[in-house]
Design a protein around this motif. Structure first.
Motif, short mmCIF file in Angstrom:
data_model
loop_
_atom_site.label_atom_id
_atom_site.label_comp_id
_atom_site.label_asym_id
_atom_site.label_seq_id
_atom_site.Cartn_x
_atom_site.Cartn_y
_atom_site.Cartn_z
N LEU A 70 -7.18 3.39 -46.32
CA LEU A 70 -7.84 4.37 -47.18
C LEU A 70 -6.83 4.92 -48.17
CD1 LEU A 70 -10.63 5.75 -47.47
CD2 LEU A 70 -9.78 7.54 -45.97
N SER A 71 -7.15 4.81 -49.46
CA SER A 71 -6.27 5.32 -50.52
C SER A 71 -6.97 6.47 -51.23
CB SER A 71 -5.95 4.22 -51.52
OG SER A 71 -5.29 3.13 -50.89
N PHE A 72 -6.20 7.52 -51.48
CA PHE A 72 -6.75 8.72 -52.12
C PHE A 72 -6.20 8.87 -53.53
CE2 PHE A 72 -8.88 11.24 -48.80
CZ PHE A 72 -8.48 10.56 -47.66
N GLY A 73 -6.99 9.52 -54.38
CA GLY A 73 -6.49 9.95 -55.67
C GLY A 73 -5.68 11.23 -55.51
N ALA A 74 -5.11 11.70 -56.62
CA ALA A 74 -4.24 12.87 -56.57
C ALA A 74 -5.02 14.18 -56.44
CB ALA A 74 -3.35 12.91 -57.80
N GLY A 75 -6.32 14.13 -56.69
CA GLY A 75 -7.15 15.31 -56.52
C GLY A 75 -7.48 16.04 -57.81
N THR A 76 -8.61 16.74 -57.81
CA THR A 76 -9.04 17.59 -58.93
C THR A 76 -9.38 18.95 -58.36
OG1 THR A 76 -9.95 15.75 -60.22
CG2 THR A 76 -10.75 17.97 -60.74
N THR A 77 -8.73 19.97 -58.86
CA THR A 77 -9.03 21.33 -58.42
C THR A 77 -10.20 21.87 -59.22
OG1 THR A 77 -6.73 21.73 -57.82
CG2 THR A 77 -8.13 23.66 -58.14
N VAL A 78 -11.25 22.24 -58.52
CA VAL A 78 -12.45 22.79 -59.17
C VAL A 78 -12.53 24.28 -58.86
CG1 VAL A 78 -14.97 22.78 -59.21
CG2 VAL A 78 -13.70 20.62 -59.09
N THR A 79 -12.67 25.06 -59.90
CA THR A 79 -12.84 26.51 -59.76
C THR A 79 -14.22 26.88 -60.30
OG1 THR A 79 -10.47 26.87 -60.03
CG2 THR A 79 -11.93 28.79 -60.32
N ASP A 121 -18.16 26.08 -53.74
CA ASP A 121 -17.73 24.74 -54.15
C ASP A 121 -16.29 24.75 -54.66
OD1 ASP A 121 -20.99 24.06 -55.63
OD2 ASP A 121 -20.27 23.75 -53.58
N THR A 122 -15.72 25.93 -54.83
CA THR A 122 -14.32 26.01 -55.26
C THR A 122 -13.45 25.32 -54.23
OG1 THR A 122 -14.60 28.04 -56.54
CG2 THR A 122 -12.40 27.60 -55.65
N ALA A 123 -12.72 24.31 -54.67
CA ALA A 123 -11.94 23.48 -53.74
C ALA A 123 -11.20 22.41 -54.55
CB ALA A 123 -12.85 22.80 -52.72
N MET A 124 -10.36 21.68 -53.85
CA MET A 124 -9.80 20.47 -54.42
C MET A 124 -10.67 19.31 -53.94
SD MET A 124 -5.92 18.95 -54.40
CE MET A 124 -5.39 19.96 -55.75
N TYR A 125 -10.95 18.39 -54.86
CA TYR A 125 -11.80 17.25 -54.54
C TYR A 125 -10.98 15.96 -54.68
CZ TYR A 125 -15.80 20.33 -54.51
OH TYR A 125 -16.68 21.34 -54.20
N PHE A 126 -11.07 15.13 -53.66
CA PHE A 126 -10.35 13.87 -53.64
C PHE A 126 -11.31 12.70 -53.62
CE2 PHE A 126 -6.09 15.38 -53.00
CZ PHE A 126 -6.21 16.56 -52.28
N CYS A 127 -11.02 11.75 -54.47
CA CYS A 127 -11.72 10.47 -54.45
C CYS A 127 -10.92 9.53 -53.55
CB CYS A 127 -11.78 9.93 -55.88
SG CYS A 127 -12.57 8.33 -56.08
N ALA A 128 -11.60 8.68 -52.77
CA ALA A 128 -10.89 7.78 -51.86
C ALA A 128 -11.56 6.42 -51.83
CB ALA A 128 -10.86 8.38 -50.45
N PHE A 129 -10.74 5.40 -51.61
CA PHE A 129 -11.16 4.00 -51.62
C PHE A 129 -10.77 3.35 -50.31
CE2 PHE A 129 -11.95 -0.03 -53.84
CZ PHE A 129 -11.21 -0.91 -53.08
N ASP A 149 -8.72 0.61 -58.90
CA ASP A 149 -8.34 -0.74 -59.26
C ASP A 149 -8.40 -1.61 -58.01
OD1 ASP A 149 -5.33 -2.40 -60.43
OD2 ASP A 149 -7.45 -2.91 -60.71
N THR A 150 -9.20 -2.67 -58.05
CA THR A 150 -9.29 -3.56 -56.91
C THR A 150 -9.80 -4.91 -57.36
OG1 THR A 150 -10.20 -3.83 -54.70
CG2 THR A 150 -11.66 -2.88 -56.35
N SER A 151 -9.48 -5.92 -56.57
CA SER A 151 -10.01 -7.26 -56.81
C SER A 151 -11.07 -7.60 -55.75
CB SER A 151 -8.88 -8.29 -56.78
OG SER A 151 -8.21 -8.23 -55.54
N GLU A 152 -11.29 -6.65 -54.83
CA GLU A 152 -12.26 -6.89 -53.79
C GLU A 152 -13.67 -6.65 -54.30
OE1 GLU A 152 -11.34 -4.87 -50.18
OE2 GLU A 152 -9.19 -5.22 -50.39
N SER A 153 -14.64 -7.28 -53.63
CA SER A 153 -16.02 -7.10 -54.04
C SER A 153 -16.78 -6.18 -53.10
CB SER A 153 -16.73 -8.46 -54.12
OG SER A 153 -16.68 -9.10 -52.85
N GLN A 208 -4.33 0.25 -52.89
CA GLN A 208 -5.21 0.30 -54.04
C GLN A 208 -4.85 1.52 -54.86
OE1 GLN A 208 -7.15 -2.23 -54.29
NE2 GLN A 208 -7.15 -3.01 -52.20
N THR A 209 -5.12 1.44 -56.17
CA THR A 209 -4.84 2.57 -57.04
C THR A 209 -6.11 3.34 -57.30
OG1 THR A 209 -3.06 1.33 -58.11
CG2 THR A 209 -3.91 3.25 -59.26
N VAL A 210 -6.06 4.63 -57.03
CA VAL A 210 -7.19 5.52 -57.30
C VAL A 210 -6.71 6.59 -58.26
CG1 VAL A 210 -8.88 7.08 -56.30
CG2 VAL A 210 -8.11 5.08 -55.00
#
Lengths: 113, 113
Positions: free
Chosen positions: B101-110, B86-94, B26-30, B2-4
């Motif tokens: 399990l598919s992960f996004g590339a991450g967002t660094t929060v400062t 809360d300073t960290a990198m945050y990953f979204c996962a599907f 992106d998914t076709s699953e429900s 899956q694409t995250v």
């Protein structure tokens, strides 16, 4: 204390020299998985296991092997490491198939020269 | 796989303010699961929050909440009353129906003091 233990934490080795990264969990979790983390790509799943003797490929399984002979252990084997396998590796485990990785190991930094 | 997609590589927020991280997939699953993970400089992976696709109610964990828009395939994370920790990198996962399990590339929060 609930733990996922990976060893080694750091390893520098040379191309072609077989290596194994061990992963052990003490929570009686059924689901275990391996990921690699690379800058700009996030984490990518290498292999996962839903129970003893049950393993399946993730998104990037090429060049890796795993085994699940006992519930607590899930080693990652690189039979012939290459420089493109230089990465940060994480092992993770979870209680159920939908209770997805809540416990990660501390990571293993592999450098293949 | 899956694409995250996490479209924000970096974000900065003043302490005590609110920041929202975006994630699309992106998914076709429900039926699937979505997660946000936090990776502080210690590189530990910590599950922040999870959402089951069949639940319309947005998940909340203390200062962390999500805005789940199933039709838009969007899963944003809001951090309220930001703290220095809360300073960290945050990953979204599907998590898909095959339990990959598919992960996004991450967002660094400062978080700035």
């Amino acid at each position: 204390e609930a733990q996922v233990t990976q060893n080694p934490r750091y390893l520098i080795t040379v191309t072609g020299k077989k290596l194994t990264v061990t992963c052990s969990q003490n929570m009686n979790h059924e689901y275990m998985s391996w990921y690699r983390q690379d800058p700009g790509l996030g984490l990518r799943q290498i292999y996962y296991s839903m129970n003893v003797e049950v393993t399946d490929k993730g998104d990037v399984p090429e060049g890796y092997k795993v085994s699940r002979k006992e519930k607590r252990n899930f080693p990652l084997i690189l039979e012939s490491p290459s420089p493109n396998q230089t990465s940060l590796y994480f092992c993770a485990s979870s209680l159920t198939l939908v209770d997805q990785p809540q416990h990660f190991g501390d990571g293993t930094r592999l450098s293949i020269l | 796989a899956q694409t995250v997609t996490q479209s924000q590589p970096e974000m900065s927020v003043q302490e005590a303010e609110t920041v929202t991280l975006s994630c699309t997939y992106d998914t076709s699953e429900s039926n699937y699961y979505l997660f946000w993970y936090k990776q502080p400089p210690s590189r530990q992976m910590i599950l922040v929050i999870r959402q089951e696709a069949y639940k319309q109610q947005n998940a909340t964990e203390n200062r962390f909440s999500v805005n789940f828009q199933k039709a838009a395939k969007s899963f944003s994370l809001k951090i309220s009353d930001s703290q220095l920790g809360d300073t960290a990198m945050y990953f979204c996962a599907f998590l898909d129906g095959d339990y990959k399990l598919s992960f996004g590339a991450g967002t660094t929060v400062t978080v700035r003091a």
